[in-house]
Design a protein around this motif. Structure first.
Motif, mmCIF file in Angstrom:
data_model
loop_
_atom_site.group_PDB
_atom_site.id
_atom_site.type_symbol
_atom_site.label_atom_id
_atom_site.label_comp_id
_atom_site.label_asym_id
_atom_site.label_seq_id
_atom_site.Cartn_x
_atom_site.Cartn_y
_atom_site.Cartn_z
ATOM 1 N N PRO A 117 -4.063 2.768 6.760
ATOM 2 C CA PRO A 117 -2.676 2.325 6.619
ATOM 3 C C PRO A 117 -1.688 3.470 6.377
ATOM 4 O O PRO A 117 -1.958 4.363 5.561
ATOM 5 C CB PRO A 117 -2.707 1.396 5.404
ATOM 6 N N ASN A 118 -0.590 3.430 7.083
ATOM 7 C CA ASN A 118 0.551 4.322 6.889
ATOM 8 C C ASN A 118 0.276 5.805 7.157
ATOM 9 O O ASN A 118 1.111 6.652 6.825
ATOM 10 C CB ASN A 118 1.145 4.134 5.486
ATOM 11 N N MET A 137 1.873 -9.767 -4.469
ATOM 12 C CA MET A 137 2.810 -9.017 -3.633
ATOM 13 C C MET A 137 2.252 -8.904 -2.211
ATOM 14 O O MET A 137 1.117 -9.279 -1.941
ATOM 15 C CB MET A 137 3.063 -7.640 -4.233
ATOM 16 N N THR A 138 3.087 -8.395 -1.292
ATOM 17 C CA THR A 138 2.670 -8.240 0.096
ATOM 18 C C THR A 138 2.474 -6.751 0.386
ATOM 19 O O THR A 138 3.304 -5.937 -0.021
ATOM 20 C CB THR A 138 3.745 -8.828 1.033
ATOM 21 N N GLY A 139 1.390 -6.435 1.086
ATOM 22 C CA GLY A 139 1.143 -5.049 1.460
ATOM 23 C C GLY A 139 1.732 -4.755 2.833
ATOM 24 O O GLY A 139 1.636 -5.573 3.737
ATOM 25 N N ILE A 140 2.373 -3.587 2.980
ATOM 26 C CA ILE A 140 3.008 -3.250 4.253
ATOM 27 C C ILE A 140 2.356 -2.000 4.852
ATOM 28 O O ILE A 140 2.262 -0.965 4.200
ATOM 29 C CB ILE A 140 4.523 -2.957 4.046
ATOM 30 N N HIS A 173 1.717 10.540 4.483
ATOM 31 C CA HIS A 173 1.925 9.313 3.711
ATOM 32 C C HIS A 173 1.845 9.556 2.200
ATOM 33 O O HIS A 173 2.499 8.857 1.435
ATOM 34 C CB HIS A 173 0.995 8.194 4.186
ATOM 35 N N GLN A 178 4.673 8.184 -0.088
ATOM 36 C CA GLN A 178 4.346 7.118 -1.033
ATOM 37 C C GLN A 178 4.516 7.553 -2.484
ATOM 38 O O GLN A 178 4.531 6.710 -3.381
ATOM 39 C CB GLN A 178 2.929 6.604 -0.761
ATOM 40 N N ALA A 199 5.781 0.794 -5.487
ATOM 41 C CA ALA A 199 4.430 0.254 -5.687
ATOM 42 C C ALA A 199 3.594 0.478 -4.433
ATOM 43 O O ALA A 199 4.053 0.215 -3.318
ATOM 44 C CB ALA A 199 4.507 -1.244 -5.994
ATOM 45 N N GLU A 234 -0.669 0.374 -2.921
ATOM 46 C CA GLU A 234 -2.087 0.115 -3.179
ATOM 47 C C GLU A 234 -2.865 0.237 -1.871
ATOM 48 O O GLU A 234 -2.418 -0.266 -0.838
ATOM 49 C CB GLU A 234 -2.267 -1.291 -3.771
ATOM 50 N N ASN A 235 -4.018 0.885 -1.925
ATOM 51 C CA ASN A 235 -4.853 1.095 -0.733
ATOM 52 C C ASN A 235 -4.050 1.650 0.443
ATOM 53 O O ASN A 235 -4.273 1.269 1.585
ATOM 54 C CB ASN A 235 -5.490 -0.225 -0.278
ATOM 55 N N GLY A 236 -3.109 2.518 0.145
ATOM 56 C CA GLY A 236 -2.308 3.100 1.219
ATOM 57 C C GLY A 236 -1.184 2.208 1.715
ATOM 58 O O GLY A 236 -0.406 2.596 2.586
ATOM 59 N N LEU A 237 -1.092 0.985 1.189
ATOM 60 C CA LEU A 237 -0.044 0.052 1.627
ATOM 61 C C LEU A 237 1.153 0.113 0.682
ATOM 62 O O LEU A 237 0.979 0.313 -0.527
ATOM 63 C CB LEU A 237 -0.584 -1.384 1.633
ATOM 64 N N TYR A 238 2.351 -0.065 1.247
ATOM 65 C CA TYR A 238 3.531 -0.247 0.395
ATOM 66 C C TYR A 238 3.509 -1.684 -0.090
ATOM 67 O O TYR A 238 3.296 -2.609 0.706
ATOM 68 C CB TYR A 238 4.816 -0.020 1.192
ATOM 69 N N LEU A 239 3.710 -1.895 -1.391
ATOM 70 C CA LEU A 239 3.749 -3.267 -1.898
ATOM 71 C C LEU A 239 5.198 -3.713 -2.080
ATOM 72 O O LEU A 239 6.019 -2.966 -2.610
ATOM 73 C CB LEU A 239 2.999 -3.371 -3.236
ATOM 74 N N VAL A 240 5.445 -4.925 -1.596
ATOM 75 C CA VAL A 240 6.806 -5.494 -1.701
ATOM 76 C C VAL A 240 6.674 -6.930 -2.188
ATOM 77 O O VAL A 240 5.596 -7.525 -2.096
ATOM 78 C CB VAL A 240 7.525 -5.492 -0.329
#
Lengths: 481, 95
Positions: A33-34, A144-147, B73, B77, B82, B84-90
């Motif tokens: 991711p990302n 929350m949602t992961g992006i 990243h 980041q 926030a 987690e696991n490389g993901l942006y949390l929203v």
């Protein structure tokens, strides 16, 4: 009341470029991711988009392939909406001046009733370049949602058809033809599981004979041909039922649930988006010059429609067979290799679409992975043609080829599969069979055609499949006259 | 054309801008002067003139299709609220 279905499709094809449409990030699928999201893709302040020439070229190829108008000057617009996987707050797309307008695609619709296929031309409205959004992952991240923004900025060509399809079968035939074309000209890898080819279907119904369209509902994001057909069939049924029950259809966006086979409303027209499009001031109009267009045209491969016509002319195959055989470039090249090797177009088509396809399906292999080469299959067919092999024996040789047992003639030799050519030997067998089956002979003489077939079967059996069936027929008939 | 207070509220909502009634009223007046300017410009006879998408008669420069970016990243980041696991949390938004 008799109802007519009206369908138009919008297809998002992910373009097979190395880098994104407005940044130098990689578009490779499946990265962590990302890790493929640059400052431009995540919309840091102050960054500017720079257009990828490769993406524009893909659109030019497509426009040329469908005989469309290429807008020599085309413009990017901002489509504004808020969603967390769209970091800029707008998607860069094309509204008023798309790169491709018009064009048409020939489709062949297989008919279930008559067994006859039907030709139809579907016109396209437009095709425009735009960027993909990121991915939202709604699994459990503490509510929350992961992006993941790896996909953000991936180049897409959105291809919009006119509402000219009248059944799910036509919609599927169109989607398939489009899928074949974009992979054929190499602008899209066509991988539907990975989302490289996503279909939205606009569906409405109207009483037969009514000129204006009914209110449409849009089914979003169908990622297989099977789902496309199921979703349309369900939606059409639902709309007709609703109208016949005195209800009315409201314009809406719906989702298809493959588990239930039903469509359900995602949003109604009332809360439909107001995208407030305007030309993107960060991007200048794009100019396509003639030398570029002509260079792209010169590099295009022979297109499926042209190849279909050529296969019918040169090899005498039917319209339907020609369509199937041009389902992909690899398949078309394979067929042509077989046909050239044996000089028998129709037989080559039968073997490629019959024995070979069945074996490939069973082994879950692609034509490119076929253990039997086009030359080998061509040689095999040539051996049927010159009388060395019967159809039945040829199937045994085919099995040998599939197992990698060697070349055609070597397999025939090693397994003793040569068709019996010695007439004297065959005559002997025929006489023995006749002597051993007086009842069948009597029945045949009494007018029972079936008895004749039983005798042929006996002779074939006695020859262990090596007798030439045509010769057996001839001999038996002569003896029984 | 002029905007009503409701139009202003709606535009503010689409742009996710919270506005009080007083702000909406002030904004309405400002936006309407812009609309007046547009109206004045629309009075100009533009028949036979092709619309332009940009103020200058120049065209987009294109970039070769090549990967030039590297993975940054971690730096990006580091300033995210926030992750987690490389993901942006929203906050959860499901369409």
């Amino acid at each position: 009341m008799k109802w007519e279905t009206v369908i138009g499709l919008e297809v998002h094809t992910q373009l097979a470029t190395r880098s994104k449409i407005f940044s130098g990030s990689s578009t490779a699928f499946g990265a962590a991711p990302n890790t493929q999201a640059s400052a431009v893709d995540i919309a840091l302040p102050g960054v500017l988009p720079v257009l990828n020439k490769g993406a524009v070229e893909c659109a030019i190829k497509f426009g040329l392939a469908i005989g469309a108008t290429l807008n020599r000057v085309n413009v990017f617009d901002r489509k504004n909406y808020f969603y967390p996987d769209l970091p800029k707050g707008y998607q860069i797309s094309q509204l008023a001046k798309p790169i491709v307008e018009g064009g048409a695609l020939k489709i062949v619709v297989p008919s279930t009733d008559s067994g006859q296929s039907e030709d139809k031309v579907v016109h396209l409205t437009r095709a425009h370049l735009e960027e993909d959004a990121g991915k939202s992952l709604h699994e459990d991240f503490h509510g929350m949602t992961g992006i993941d923004l790896n996909r953000a900025g991936t180049p897409l060509l959105e291809i919009v058809s006119e509402p000219e399809m009248r059944s799910s079968a036509e919609a599927v035939a169109y989607a398939r033809a489009l899928h074949t074309l974009v992979t054929w000209i190499g602008i899209c890898d066509g991988n539907m599981q990975e989302g490289s080819f996503r279909v939205d279907a606009n569906v409405s119904v109207r009483p037969v004979g009514q000129a204006e369209f009914g209110t449409r509902r849009e089914i979003k994001n169908l990622n297989s041909f099977k789902f496309l057909q199921q979703a349309i069939d369900y939606e059409v049924h639902w709309q007709i039922e609703t109208l016949e029950d005195g209800g009315r259809i409201e314009q809406a966006t719906v989702l298809f649930d493959p588990d239930t086979g039903e469509t359900r409303m995602m949003r109604s027209k009332e809360d439909a988006h107001d995208y407030r499009y305007f030309p993107d001031p960060d991007l200048l109009p794009v100019k396509l010059d003639e030398p570029w267009i002509e260079a792209v045209r010169a590099a295009l491969p022979e297109l499926p429609a042209a190849m279909q016509a050529r296969f019918q002319n040169d090899y005498g195959v039917s319209v339907y067979d020609a369509t199937v055989l041009t389902g992909s470039r690899a398949l078309a090249d394979y067929f042509e290799g077989v046909a050239r090797a044996c000089g028998q177009g129709k037989l080559a088509a039968n073997w490629v679409m019959g024995e070979l396809s069945a074996a490939l399906n069973k082994a879950e292999l692609d034509i490119a992975q076929s253990p039997v080469s086009a030359t080998q299959l061509g040689t095999l067919i040539a051996r049927i043609q010159d009388g060395t092999l019967s159809g039945k024996l040829a199937k045994q040789v085919f099995e040998g080829l599939w197992e990698g047992a060697g070349e055609v003639d070597a397999i025939i030799e090693a397994r003793g599969l040569k068709q019996m050519s010695d007439t004297g030997e065959l005559e002997k067998i025929v006489d023995e069979v006749l002597a051993a089956n007086p009842k069948s002979v009597e029945e045949f003489r009494a007018g029972k055609e079936k008895a004749f077939n039983a005798l042929v079967g006996q002779v074939m059996k006695a020859s262990r499949g090596k007798a030439n069936p045509a010769q057996v027929n001839e001999l038996l008939k002569a003896r029984l006259q | 054309m002029s905007l009503s207070p409701d139009d202003v509220k709606r535009i503010a909502r689409l742009a996710r801008i919270e506005t009080s009634d007083a702000e909406a009223q002030a904004t309405q007046a400002q936006l309407n002067t812009i609309f007046d300017l547009i109206a004045a410009m629309q009075a100009v006879d533009t028949r036979g003139i092709a619309p332009m998408a940009h103020a200058q008669e120049v065209f987009q420069r294109l970039r070769d299709d090549a990967v030039t970016e590297t993975d940054r990243h971690a730096a990006f980041q580091a300033v995210a609220p926030a992750v987690e696991n490389g993901l942006y949390l929203v906050p959860k938004v499901i369409e």
